[in-house]
Design a protein around this motif. Structure first.
Motif, PDB file in Angstrom:
ATOM      1  N   LEU A  77      40.603  98.338  -0.546  1.00 24.11           N
ATOM      2  CA  LEU A  77      40.520  97.281  -1.464  1.00 24.11           C
ATOM      3  C   LEU A  77      41.526  96.056  -1.250  1.00 24.11           C
ATOM      4  O   LEU A  77      41.058  95.127  -1.334  1.00 24.11           O
ATOM      5  CB  LEU A  77      40.677  97.764  -3.019  1.00 24.11           C
ATOM      6  N   ALA A  78      42.586  96.550  -0.851  1.00 23.34           N
ATOM      7  CA  ALA A  78      43.581  95.768  -0.508  1.00 23.34           C
ATOM      8  C   ALA A  78      43.183  94.791   0.844  1.00 23.34           C
ATOM      9  O   ALA A  78      43.220  93.739   1.035  1.00 23.34           O
ATOM     10  CB  ALA A  78      44.838  96.428   0.066  1.00 23.34           C
ATOM     11  N   LEU A  79      42.493  95.618   1.822  1.00 25.02           N
ATOM     12  CA  LEU A  79      42.030  94.893   3.087  1.00 25.02           C
ATOM     13  C   LEU A  79      40.867  93.909   2.465  1.00 25.02           C
ATOM     14  O   LEU A  79      40.907  92.636   2.926  1.00 25.02           O
ATOM     15  CB  LEU A  79      41.533  95.572   4.046  1.00 25.02           C
ATOM     16  N   ALA A  80      39.934  94.425   1.600  1.00 25.65           N
ATOM     17  CA  ALA A  80      38.815  93.613   1.277  1.00 25.65           C
ATOM     18  C   ALA A  80      39.469  92.305   0.494  1.00 25.65           C
ATOM     19  O   ALA A  80      38.774  91.027   0.561  1.00 25.65           O
ATOM     20  CB  ALA A  80      37.760  94.218   0.360  1.00 25.65           C
ATOM     21  N   GLU A  81      40.482  92.480  -0.505  1.00 26.33           N
ATOM     22  CA  GLU A  81      40.937  91.160  -1.050  1.00 26.33           C
ATOM     23  C   GLU A  81      41.735  90.362  -0.242  1.00 26.33           C
ATOM     24  O   GLU A  81      41.313  89.164  -0.218  1.00 26.33           O
ATOM     25  CB  GLU A  81      42.192  91.909  -2.079  1.00 26.33           C
ATOM     26  N   ARG A  82      42.257  90.618   0.830  1.00 23.72           N
ATOM     27  CA  ARG A  82      42.769  89.881   1.868  1.00 23.72           C
ATOM     28  C   ARG A  82      41.618  89.140   2.616  1.00 23.72           C
ATOM     29  O   ARG A  82      41.611  87.814   2.957  1.00 23.72           O
ATOM     30  CB  ARG A  82      43.511  90.373   2.905  1.00 23.72           C
ATOM     31  N   LEU A  83      40.589  89.678   2.966  1.00 23.60           N
ATOM     32  CA  LEU A  83      39.426  89.214   3.629  1.00 23.60           C
ATOM     33  C   LEU A  83      38.350  88.412   2.793  1.00 23.60           C
ATOM     34  O   LEU A  83      38.001  87.271   3.302  1.00 23.60           O
ATOM     35  CB  LEU A  83      38.650  90.255   4.158  1.00 23.60           C
ATOM     36  N   ALA A  84      38.532  88.612   1.528  1.00 22.25           N
ATOM     37  CA  ALA A  84      37.573  87.842   0.673  1.00 22.25           C
ATOM     38  C   ALA A  84      38.246  86.498   0.124  1.00 22.25           C
ATOM     39  O   ALA A  84      37.778  85.722  -0.074  1.00 22.25           O
ATOM     40  CB  ALA A  84      37.248  88.639  -0.638  1.00 22.25           C
ATOM     41  N   ALA A  85      39.571  86.597   0.268  1.00 17.67           N
ATOM     42  CA  ALA A  85      40.250  85.371  -0.333  1.00 17.67           C
ATOM     43  C   ALA A  85      40.318  84.123   0.290  1.00 17.67           C
ATOM     44  O   ALA A  85      39.846  82.945  -0.551  1.00 17.67           O
ATOM     45  CB  ALA A  85      41.810  85.607  -0.203  1.00 17.67           C
ATOM     46  N   THR A 139      36.897  87.738  -4.634  1.00 16.14           N
ATOM     47  CA  THR A 139      37.526  88.825  -5.010  1.00 16.14           C
ATOM     48  C   THR A 139      36.869  90.015  -4.082  1.00 16.14           C
ATOM     49  O   THR A 139      35.670  89.994  -4.001  1.00 16.14           O
ATOM     50  CB  THR A 139      37.555  89.312  -6.283  1.00 16.14           C
ATOM     51  N   ALA A 140      37.475  90.888  -4.132  1.00 20.15           N
ATOM     52  CA  ALA A 140      36.834  92.460  -3.312  1.00 20.15           C
ATOM     53  C   ALA A 140      35.672  92.889  -4.155  1.00 20.15           C
ATOM     54  O   ALA A 140      34.504  93.094  -3.626  1.00 20.15           O
ATOM     55  CB  ALA A 140      37.715  93.316  -3.108  1.00 20.15           C
ATOM     56  N   THR A 141      35.798  92.998  -5.529  1.00 17.16           N
ATOM     57  CA  THR A 141      34.610  92.981  -6.252  1.00 17.16           C
ATOM     58  C   THR A 141      33.581  92.274  -6.213  1.00 17.16           C
ATOM     59  O   THR A 141      32.510  92.651  -6.080  1.00 17.16           O
ATOM     60  CB  THR A 141      35.118  93.226  -7.844  1.00 17.16           C
ATOM     61  N   ILE A 154      33.428  85.019   5.268  1.00 11.18           N
ATOM     62  CA  ILE A 154      34.170  86.254   5.527  1.00 11.18           C
ATOM     63  C   ILE A 154      34.205  86.989   6.812  1.00 11.18           C
ATOM     64  O   ILE A 154      35.140  87.667   7.276  1.00 11.18           O
ATOM     65  CB  ILE A 154      34.054  87.423   4.258  1.00 11.18           C
ATOM     66  N   ASN A 155      33.009  86.661   7.451  1.00  7.30           N
ATOM     67  CA  ASN A 155      32.870  87.411   8.657  1.00  7.30           C
ATOM     68  C   ASN A 155      33.599  87.342   9.671  1.00  7.30           C
ATOM     69  O   ASN A 155      33.896  88.320  10.520  1.00  7.30           O
ATOM     70  CB  ASN A 155      31.210  87.152   9.150  1.00  7.30           C
ATOM     71  N   PRO A 156      34.075  86.139  10.037  1.00  6.82           N
ATOM     72  CA  PRO A 156      35.235  86.177  11.317  1.00  6.82           C
ATOM     73  C   PRO A 156      36.430  87.083  10.845  1.00  6.82           C
ATOM     74  O   PRO A 156      36.654  87.777  11.762  1.00  6.82           O
ATOM     75  CB  PRO A 156      35.703  84.644  11.320  1.00  6.82           C
ATOM     76  N   GLY A 157      37.255  86.890   9.766  1.00  7.98           N
ATOM     77  CA  GLY A 157      38.227  87.923   9.323  1.00  7.98           C
ATOM     78  C   GLY A 157      37.910  89.308   9.561  1.00  7.98           C
ATOM     79  O   GLY A 157      38.598  90.342   9.671  1.00  7.98           O
ATOM     80  N   HIS A 158      36.644  89.592   8.942  1.00 13.68           N
ATOM     81  CA  HIS A 158      35.974  91.071   8.822  1.00 13.68           C
ATOM     82  C   HIS A 158      36.048  91.507  10.360  1.00 13.68           C
ATOM     83  O   HIS A 158      36.321  92.805  10.448  1.00 13.68           O
ATOM     84  CB  HIS A 158      34.566  90.820   8.359  1.00 13.68           C
ATOM     85  N   ARG A 159      35.413  90.658  11.257  1.00 17.90           N
ATOM     86  CA  ARG A 159      35.298  91.124  12.589  1.00 17.90           C
ATOM     87  C   ARG A 159      36.635  91.321  13.155  1.00 17.90           C
ATOM     88  O   ARG A 159      36.911  92.366  14.049  1.00 17.90           O
ATOM     89  CB  ARG A 159      34.353  90.245  13.441  1.00 17.90           C
ATOM     90  N   GLU A 160      37.462  90.503  12.955  1.00 20.88           N
ATOM     91  CA  GLU A 160      38.798  90.617  13.704  1.00 20.88           C
ATOM     92  C   GLU A 160      39.493  91.967  13.197  1.00 20.88           C
ATOM     93  O   GLU A 160      40.024  92.698  13.750  1.00 20.88           O
ATOM     94  CB  GLU A 160      39.669  89.401  13.142  1.00 20.88           C
ATOM     95  N   ALA A 161      39.591  92.294  11.776  1.00 22.44           N
ATOM     96  CA  ALA A 161      40.204  93.402  11.242  1.00 22.44           C
ATOM     97  C   ALA A 161      39.373  94.520  11.924  1.00 22.44           C
ATOM     98  O   ALA A 161      40.225  95.536  12.119  1.00 22.44           O
ATOM     99  CB  ALA A 161      39.766  93.236   9.655  1.00 22.44           C
ATOM    100  N   ALA A 162      38.121  94.806  11.909  1.00 23.96           N
ATOM    101  CA  ALA A 162      37.337  95.922  12.544  1.00 23.96           C
ATOM    102  C   ALA A 162      37.834  95.932  13.907  1.00 23.96           C
ATOM    103  O   ALA A 162      38.150  97.008  14.377  1.00 23.96           O
ATOM    104  CB  ALA A 162      36.108  95.603  12.571  1.00 23.96           C
TER     105      ALA A 162
END
Length: 148
Positions: free
Chosen positions: A23-31, A36-38, A107-115
């Motif tokens: 959830l913390a990661l999702a909040e950072r990625l979605a911001a 929000t993560a939700t 969100i996808n670029p940050g999501h890919r970077e985190a992965a």
């Protein structure tokens, strides 16, 4: 080998910690997409096909009421829309709008970077084994529903 009760407790505590971390990661990625993560979670559930609120709740393992509140907010913000449901007159389908799809794509670029960063810390083969184990554990817990 550990006692079964100890395994259950340790599994639950680990899952709770993982949930918080995700959830913390999702909040950072979605911001950056002003989500929000939700909201991301609910939009993500309907990317492939529109679903009723109850279907989203089942897929995500969250309450129908929580999904309803989030869907209403997404609709009010123009990120999702309600559509008629041919299978059920009163249970509308939730579908992303073009703006909702754009927000998720942002969100996808940050999501890919985190992965990719996670894959440098956790071997992808081990990560995949963990995913299979988590799915097995979830399926096993589903079999306990209704049992006393």
């Amino acid at each position: 080998m550990r006692d079964h009760q100890d395994l259950l407790s340790a599994s639950a505590l680990t899952a709770f910690r993982l949930n918080g971390q995700f959830l913390a990661l999702a909040e950072r990625l979605a911001a950056p997409a002003e989500l929000t993560a939700t909201r991301w979670q609910v939009l993500g559930a309907v990317l492939d096909e529109p679903l009723p609120v109850a279907g989203i709740a089942r897929a995500m393992g969250i309450t129908r009421q929580s999904v309803q509140r989030t869907a209403d907010l997404l609709v009010a913000d123009g990120l999702a829309e309600y559509r008629d449901n041919p299978a059920h007159r009163r249970a509308k389908l939730v579908a992303p709008t073009a703006a909702g799809l754009a927000a998720v794509r942002a969100i996808n670029p940050g999501h890919r970077e985190a992965a990719d960063r996670l894959a440098t810390v956790l071997d992808p083969a081990r990560w995949e084994q963990a995913l299979h184990a988590l799915r097995d554990l979830s399926a096993a817990l589903d079999t306990l529903d209704g049992q006393h």
